[in-house]
Design an enzyme around this catalytic site. Structure first.
Site: not given
Length: 352
Positions: A150, A257
């Protein structure tokens, strides 16, 4: 006596595991994974469900920097070891998550003993030691790592998210992390991992970051698209565009995810409103099943590019989405209900 025998027969039938699990339906496509916590790998229904359905695992939190390295000279190996041992014992592939992330970092990482911000050289040395120690411990057990997580912001035009890593080291912290990871385990597959990758602006900025890393010869093997989606997004076209765009860089693509919220997608935490109900209506059930069916149709189409699909948690009994973006609003984002039984969405994934 006859009734008791019939009851026992019915009871035994109820507990017979399905003949095939997700991993079996997809054995000719890609590994099917699940994010786990240490409780799930203790003997019990969760462990049995994992073994029956999945052939890959990711530790949800146990290998993040804060939990595994809480003090500079102390590691907490217990939870991560339990997950790694379970994976080895059951011949389940293991992904590592995550080596460098701006969240869930330990308090000591960015400061010295007086509380003053450390220098670039000190932080790089700490990052290298952390990556080396963790990867060395699980070398040969973990086949792939989310090295950097991220690093691209959602809402600006910038490529780099403003983090302490960026502030203290500079933008090359990303390539340094991959360099350290490759040195620690030259055989591990190294991934950059991020979310909201179907948003055109963020997708393009992630693409530019990865393109720059590839041009510099940074040892990166793949991109992890987190896939925190909802019953309303993404569209088939958005998903196809992400896969083909990142694959054009010569990178492996994994969906790392996966969950499909039954509520409209939001990426920022907010307070609960009176209109926020915890519900899983028949209409939501149908819409979720249709969305999962579409997603896996696209995944199968791109079987030569996609090297793994991992669900973020095991059953609807627990999901991080129960408290994000709305605290205390129960979500139902997975293929198995709160009792571990397959939902309608499961059928859409395995019937093809």
């Amino acid at each position: 006596m006859r009734f008791r025998s019939l009851f026992l027969l019915l009871l035994s039938v109820a507990f017979i595991a399905p003949e095939k699990g997700l991993k079996d339906y997809y054995k000719d496509y890609f590994p099917i994974g699940v994010a786990v916590n240490p409780r799930m790998v203790q003997p019990g229904p969760d462990a049995e469900l994992i073994k029956a359905q999945f052939n890959s695992m990711t530790p949800e939190n146990a290998m993040k920097m804060g939990p595994i390295h809480p003090e500079e000279n102390r590691y907490n190996w217990k939870d991560a070891d339990a997950i790694a041992d379970f994976a080895k014992q059951n011949n389940i592939k293991l992904r590592g998550h995550t080596l460098c992330w701006h969240n869930q970092t330990p308090a000591w990482l960015f400061v010295d003993s007086t509380g003053k911000t450390v220098s670039r050289d000190v932080l790089l040395a700490r990052l290298k030691r952390h990556i080396t120690d963790v990867m060395t411990r699980y070398k040969g057990t973990i086949y792939a790592w989310d090295v950097v997580n991220e690093a691209v912001p959602d809402t600006s035009t910038a490529i780099y998210r403003k983090t302490r890593f960026l502030e203290i080291i500079g933008e090359d912290y990303i390539e340094k992390a991959f360099q350290y990871a490759h040195e620690a385990d030259p055989n591990a597959q190294l991934f950059y991992n991020d979310y909201n990758t179907e948003n055109p602006s963020k997708r393009e900025r992630i693409f530019q970051l990865l393109k720059k890393l590839k041009a510099k010869g940074v040892p990166i093997n793949g991109v992890g698209l987190q896939a925190h989606w909802s019953i309303y997004e993404p569209t088939r076209q958005e998903l196809e565009e992400s896969i083909t765009k990142f694959a054009s860089l010569g990178l492996k693509v994994q969906f790392t995810e996966v969950d499909v919220s039954v509520y409209p997608k939001e990426h920022e935490r907010r307070a609960r409103r009176p209109t926020d109900k915890s519900e899983f209506t028949p209409a939501m059930n149908d819409k979720q099943a249709a969305q999962y069916k579409m997603l896996f149709e696209v995944f199968r189409k791109h079987r030569n590019t996609i090297t793994g699909v991992t669900f973020w948690n095991l059953t609807d009994r627990y999901s991080w989405l129960d408290n994000f973006p709305v605290p205390g609003r129960k979500d139902y984002p997975l293929l198995f209900d709160q009792n571990g039984a397959p939902k309608k969405a499961y059928e859409g994934v395995v019937r093809f």
